[in-house]
Design a protein around this motif. Structure first.
Motif, PDB file in Angstrom:
ATOM      1  N   GLY A 140       0.816  -1.221   0.000  1.00 53.88           N
ATOM      2  CA  GLY A 140       0.000   0.000   0.000  1.00 53.88           C
ATOM      3  C   GLY A 140       0.840   1.258   0.000  1.00 53.88           C
ATOM      4  N   LEU A 141       1.919   1.258   0.767  1.00 51.30           N
ATOM      5  CA  LEU A 141       2.835   2.403   0.780  1.00 51.30           C
ATOM      6  C   LEU A 141       3.445   2.623  -0.603  1.00 51.30           C
ATOM      7  CD1 LEU A 141       4.730   1.818   4.151  1.00 51.30           C
ATOM      8  CD2 LEU A 141       3.246   3.762   3.635  1.00 51.30           C
ATOM      9  N   TYR A 142       3.926   1.534  -1.208  1.00 52.20           N
ATOM     10  CA  TYR A 142       4.602   1.663  -2.499  1.00 52.20           C
ATOM     11  C   TYR A 142       3.617   2.016  -3.614  1.00 52.20           C
ATOM     12  CZ  TYR A 142       8.030   0.730  -6.155  1.00 52.20           C
ATOM     13  OH  TYR A 142       8.890   0.859  -7.225  1.00 52.20           O
ATOM     14  N   TYR A 143       2.431   1.437  -3.557  1.00 55.17           N
ATOM     15  CA  TYR A 143       1.405   1.736  -4.564  1.00 55.17           C
ATOM     16  C   TYR A 143       1.014   3.210  -4.503  1.00 55.17           C
ATOM     17  CZ  TYR A 143      -2.963   1.454  -7.210  1.00 55.17           C
ATOM     18  OH  TYR A 143      -3.962   1.663  -8.135  1.00 55.17           O
ATOM     19  N   ALA A 144       0.795   3.719  -3.288  1.00 54.60           N
ATOM     20  CA  ALA A 144       0.429   5.130  -3.131  1.00 54.60           C
ATOM     21  C   ALA A 144       1.559   6.038  -3.612  1.00 54.60           C
ATOM     22  CB  ALA A 144       0.100   5.423  -1.670  1.00 54.60           C
ATOM     23  N   VAL A 211      -4.664   6.530  -0.254  1.00 55.12           N
ATOM     24  CA  VAL A 211      -3.443   6.859   0.490  1.00 55.12           C
ATOM     25  C   VAL A 211      -3.561   6.428   1.949  1.00 55.12           C
ATOM     26  CG1 VAL A 211      -1.969   8.766   1.263  1.00 55.12           C
ATOM     27  CG2 VAL A 211      -2.904   8.778  -1.047  1.00 55.12           C
ATOM     28  N   GLY A 212      -4.778   6.330   2.450  1.00 56.91           N
ATOM     29  CA  GLY A 212      -4.991   5.978   3.844  1.00 56.91           C
ATOM     30  C   GLY A 212      -4.917   4.493   4.141  1.00 56.91           C
ATOM     31  N   ILE A 213      -4.860   3.653   3.104  1.00 59.01           N
ATOM     32  CA  ILE A 213      -4.859   2.200   3.332  1.00 59.01           C
ATOM     33  C   ILE A 213      -3.700   1.752   4.224  1.00 59.01           C
ATOM     34  CG2 ILE A 213      -4.614  -0.052   2.209  1.00 59.01           C
ATOM     35  CD1 ILE A 213      -6.323   1.053  -0.088  1.00 59.01           C
ATOM     36  N   PRO A 214      -2.442   2.144   3.921  1.00 61.07           N
ATOM     37  CA  PRO A 214      -1.373   1.745   4.848  1.00 61.07           C
ATOM     38  C   PRO A 214      -1.515   2.388   6.225  1.00 61.07           C
ATOM     39  CG  PRO A 214      -0.521   3.201   3.128  1.00 61.07           C
ATOM     40  CD  PRO A 214      -1.899   2.811   2.726  1.00 61.07           C
ATOM     41  N   MET A 215      -2.139   3.571   6.283  1.00 63.09           N
ATOM     42  CA  MET A 215      -2.366   4.219   7.569  1.00 63.09           C
ATOM     43  C   MET A 215      -3.331   3.409   8.431  1.00 63.09           C
ATOM     44  SD  MET A 215      -0.515   6.940   7.763  1.00 63.09           S
ATOM     45  CE  MET A 215       0.723   5.925   6.937  1.00 63.09           C
ATOM     46  N   VAL A 216      -4.263   2.718   7.784  1.00 64.71           N
ATOM     47  CA  VAL A 216      -5.187   1.851   8.520  1.00 64.71           C
ATOM     48  C   VAL A 216      -4.422   0.754   9.244  1.00 64.71           C
ATOM     49  CG1 VAL A 216      -7.005   0.110   8.248  1.00 64.71           C
ATOM     50  CG2 VAL A 216      -7.218   2.315   7.107  1.00 64.71           C
ATOM     51  N   ILE A 217      -3.404   0.204   8.597  1.00 72.80           N
ATOM     52  CA  ILE A 217      -2.608  -0.857   9.231  1.00 72.80           C
ATOM     53  C   ILE A 217      -1.812  -0.299  10.405  1.00 72.80           C
ATOM     54  CG2 ILE A 217      -0.894  -2.656   8.870  1.00 72.80           C
ATOM     55  CD1 ILE A 217      -3.567  -3.032   7.371  1.00 72.80           C
ATOM     56  N   LEU A 218      -1.254   0.888  10.250  1.00 74.00           N
ATOM     57  CA  LEU A 218      -0.548   1.513  11.373  1.00 74.00           C
ATOM     58  C   LEU A 218      -1.510   1.801  12.526  1.00 74.00           C
ATOM     59  CD1 LEU A 218       1.834   4.007   9.510  1.00 74.00           C
ATOM     60  CD2 LEU A 218       2.403   1.775  10.499  1.00 74.00           C
ATOM     61  N   TYR A 219      -2.730   2.221  12.184  1.00 73.57           N
ATOM     62  CA  TYR A 219      -3.754   2.441  13.204  1.00 73.57           C
ATOM     63  C   TYR A 219      -4.126   1.117  13.880  1.00 73.57           C
ATOM     64  CZ  TYR A 219      -8.321   3.582  15.202  1.00 73.57           C
ATOM     65  OH  TYR A 219      -9.388   3.736  16.059  1.00 73.57           O
ATOM     66  N   TYR A 220      -4.202   0.058  13.096  1.00 70.16           N
ATOM     67  CA  TYR A 220      -4.480  -1.289  13.620  1.00 70.16           C
ATOM     68  C   TYR A 220      -3.423  -1.691  14.651  1.00 70.16           C
ATOM     69  CZ  TYR A 220      -4.272  -6.445  13.417  1.00 70.16           C
ATOM     70  OH  TYR A 220      -4.202  -7.777  13.725  1.00 70.16           O
ATOM     71  N   ILE A 221      -2.164  -1.429  14.335  1.00 68.68           N
ATOM     72  CA  ILE A 221      -1.080  -1.746  15.269  1.00 68.68           C
ATOM     73  C   ILE A 221      -1.223  -0.917  16.542  1.00 68.68           C
ATOM     74  CG2 ILE A 221       1.426  -1.673  15.626  1.00 68.68           C
ATOM     75  CD1 ILE A 221       1.691  -2.153  12.568  1.00 68.68           C
ATOM     76  N   LEU A 222      -1.518   0.377  16.380  1.00 64.60           N
ATOM     77  CA  LEU A 222      -1.664   1.270  17.528  1.00 64.60           C
ATOM     78  C   LEU A 222      -2.813   0.836  18.437  1.00 64.60           C
ATOM     79  CD1 LEU A 222      -0.976   3.890  19.050  1.00 64.60           C
ATOM     80  CD2 LEU A 222      -2.509   5.107  17.481  1.00 64.60           C
ATOM     81  N   ILE A 223      -3.963   0.554  17.848  1.00 61.41           N
ATOM     82  CA  ILE A 223      -5.123   0.127  18.640  1.00 61.41           C
ATOM     83  C   ILE A 223      -4.830  -1.194  19.354  1.00 61.41           C
ATOM     84  CG2 ILE A 223      -7.493  -0.734  18.457  1.00 61.41           C
ATOM     85  CD1 ILE A 223      -7.337   2.250  18.451  1.00 61.41           C
ATOM     86  N   SER A 224      -4.132  -2.077  18.686  1.00 59.41           N
ATOM     87  CA  SER A 224      -3.772  -3.357  19.309  1.00 59.41           C
ATOM     88  C   SER A 224      -2.877  -3.134  20.515  1.00 59.41           C
ATOM     89  CB  SER A 224      -3.061  -4.245  18.286  1.00 59.41           C
ATOM     90  OG  SER A 224      -3.923  -4.618  17.233  1.00 59.41           O
ATOM     91  N   LEU A 225      -1.945  -2.198  20.405  1.00 63.07           N
ATOM     92  CA  LEU A 225      -1.064  -1.892  21.542  1.00 63.07           C
ATOM     93  C   LEU A 225      -1.847  -1.291  22.703  1.00 63.07           C
ATOM     94  CD1 LEU A 225       2.022  -0.401  19.625  1.00 63.07           C
ATOM     95  CD2 LEU A 225       1.911  -2.608  20.822  1.00 63.07           C
ATOM     96  N   ILE A 226      -2.800  -0.423  22.382  1.00 63.40           N
ATOM     97  CA  ILE A 226      -3.601   0.238  23.420  1.00 63.40           C
ATOM     98  C   ILE A 226      -4.448  -0.781  24.193  1.00 63.40           C
ATOM     99  CG2 ILE A 226      -5.533   1.823  23.820  1.00 63.40           C
ATOM    100  CD1 ILE A 226      -4.421   3.526  21.496  1.00 63.40           C
TER     101      ILE A 226
END
Length: 232
Positions: A140-144, A211-226
């Motif tokens: 997703g990062l590279y595609y964007a 552009v937000g697709i990879p951001m969703v994965i980073l958000y997924y990681i953050l929510i999992s940590l929380i």
């Protein structure tokens, strides 16, 4: 009829593998949109093979092995290949030695899938980042970047690309608990992590689009940590 019932899920799994192979070819050729389409197809097939197997009560050891082998191509080889392509800037006349470091993502994806197969605890959560999420993030990062020049800071910096490769390779096999979209109960309090993930992801995609697709994965990681303590 029993033969079809017992093997329908396996056919979907093999479809995932076939789709991943096509996606990998087009990634090498620079047809990133085609790769994206086949990755989406692989994700859909990967979801439905397990769903169909459970619905038809056709779970088998063969299906488990096929699922991991298919995922190894679609969600193991492709993220490594994506970083390899990024590190070569899609030019294969002279391949720098460091470009092969991208395949660390593939090596650790393989290790992650093997660990998952042997770990009986990961029923309602994952340990480490699952391979489909990792693939969505990396590709997703590279595609964007290729389509909109977003994330140029990442792909214009060799050391940052290698750092991302190392960090997410290790995250694949880390003991950190990650949200799995499987419901242990229908109690609201038991599903706060999933609801937070779903609502936040929708907001990110509405605001940022592709552009937000990879951001969703980073958000997924953050929510999992929380919500670490609630993931059991």
């Amino acid at each position: 009829m029993n033969f079809i019932k017992n093997n329908l899920a396996n056919v979907l799994t093999l479809g995932n593998l076939f789709s991943g192979c096509i996606g990998a070819v087009h990634l090498i050729l620079g047809d990133y949109k085609i790769t994206a389409i086949y990755l989406i197809l692989s994700l859909v097939l990967d979801f439905f093979d397990g769903f169909v197997a459970r619905a038809l009560k056709a779970n088998s050891n063969l299906g488990v092995q096929l699922d991991s082998l298919a995922d190894m191509v679609s969600f193991g080889f492709i993220p490594g290949l994506t970083m390899f392509v990024a590190l070569t800037d899609n030019s294969y006349s002279h391949i720098p030695w460091y470009a092969y470091s991208g395949f660390l993502l593939t090596v650790f994806s393989c290790l992650r899938l093997a660990i998952f197969n042997l770990d009986e605890d990961q029923k309602y959560y994952f340990k480490g980042l699952n391979t489909p999420s990792n693939t969505i993030l990396i590709f997703g990062l590279y595609y964007a970047f290729k389509k909109t020049q977003s994330y140029e800071l990442i792909f214009s910096n060799l050391y940052l690309m290698i750092a991302i490769t190392i960090v997410f390779s290790l995250l694949l096999v880390s003991p950190v608990k990650m949200i799995a979209m499987k419901f242990k109960s229908m109690k609201l309090e038991d599903n706060y992590p999933k609801l937070a993930l779903l609502i936040g992801s929708i907001i990110i995609l509405i605001i940022l689009g592709t552009v937000g697709i990879p951001m969703v994965i980073l958000y997924y990681i953050l929510i999992s940590l929380i919500f670490q303590k609630q993931l059991t």
